[in-house]
Enzyme design. Sequence first.
Site, PDB file in Angstrom:
ATOM      1  N   THR A 117      45.069   7.460  -4.881  1.00 18.20           N
ATOM      2  CA  THR A 117      45.487   7.588  -6.271  1.00 18.20           C
ATOM      3  C   THR A 117      46.614   6.628  -6.613  1.00 18.20           C
ATOM      4  O   THR A 117      47.425   6.265  -5.740  1.00 18.20           O
ATOM      5  CB  THR A 117      45.969   9.034  -6.524  1.00 18.20           C
ATOM      6  N   TYR A 141      51.952  15.733  -4.597  1.00 18.94           N
ATOM      7  CA  TYR A 141      50.544  15.313  -4.671  1.00 18.94           C
ATOM      8  C   TYR A 141      50.405  13.870  -4.168  1.00 18.94           C
ATOM      9  O   TYR A 141      49.613  13.583  -3.259  1.00 18.94           O
ATOM     10  CB  TYR A 141      50.019  15.436  -6.110  1.00 18.94           C
TER      11      TYR A 141
END
Length: 332
Positions: A117, A141
């Site tokens: 990501t 995250y």
Amino acid sequence: MTRVLVTGGAGYIGSHVVKALGEAGYQVVTYDNLSTGHQWAVLYGDLVVGDLADKKRLREVFAQYRPKAVMHFAAHIVVPESVKNPLKYYRNNTVNAVNLLEACVEFGVENFIFSSTAAVYGEPEQIPITEAAPLEPINPYGQSKVLVEKILSDCSKAYPFRYVALRYFNVAGADGKIRIGQVSPKPTHLITRAVKTALGQIDRLEIYGTDYPTPDGTCIRDYIHVDDLAHAHILALEHLLSSGESRIFNCGYGHGYSVREVVEKTKEVTGIDFPVVEAPRREGDPPALVADSTRIQRELNWQPKDDDLGYIIKTAWEWEKRVMRERVRRKT
Ligand code: UDP
């Protein structure tokens, strides 16, 4: 025929990749615990309902299917939740990835594709962002994904094992034939929220922050259509299957749109002038995230087909209308 194991293949991005794999002639087996995924989303191959924490089940699936490659999508993805409950993220995104890698090493799977990501970059100093930018995630995250990237790098040095990590920017839109798309009970993403507001499912769309150092004061993001992203996975797989070396690639179009531009485009595409209000900044939002995607274009010859914000929004809109129609139908 080449068999590919796809974890999280019943989820939003995973299901689009399963579709692309099936259309490209690969044999697919999806491994998904259906916590956020859906059985109907798996358009090709077998679905095994299982959890990555369940090492026994995982080993059984490897033994039964003997995949040539693994694509790993299964993960938690909600940034604020990761701040509140980091261990949940390190457990599911990092520890469970280790379970999967152990199975790969045990069963001799040498080709691995990982969903990473843009959150690994945190608040980048330079836009567009190249893969060489420092990894400074600002939430658990992003950190949980950085850790897996590092583990993959170590594995590639220790075992007969190669990987491609794809760092996704803002993935949006739905299957061109509107068979699959994003389904989330509490959507946080801008385009999904915008089309839901146009449908009247959300009262008014909030713009989180209008005082950013950008031309119109709102955040800029690089929105990539999910089918173009899915195709990048096929190219990454072909790269590994032809003995290509381990690589990391940004996945985005290389240009961004502001929140206001997305809102205006959504009104244009839907033909609905839905209510919009200005709201305070959302915590942890960097002003701009735009990919430098030169590397994947050059090395994998990735050529985007759906680089059109109007098309991205249109497919999200058509999908959302379909979800609503089917909900109504189920009730009647
Ligand atoms: N955003 C917004 N209103 C919303 C949802 C998102 O203004 O209802 C903004 C958000 O602050 C960010 C951009 O839209 O600047 C993209 O947010 P999204 O959650 O879609 O993706 P992210 O970039 O956070 O992964």
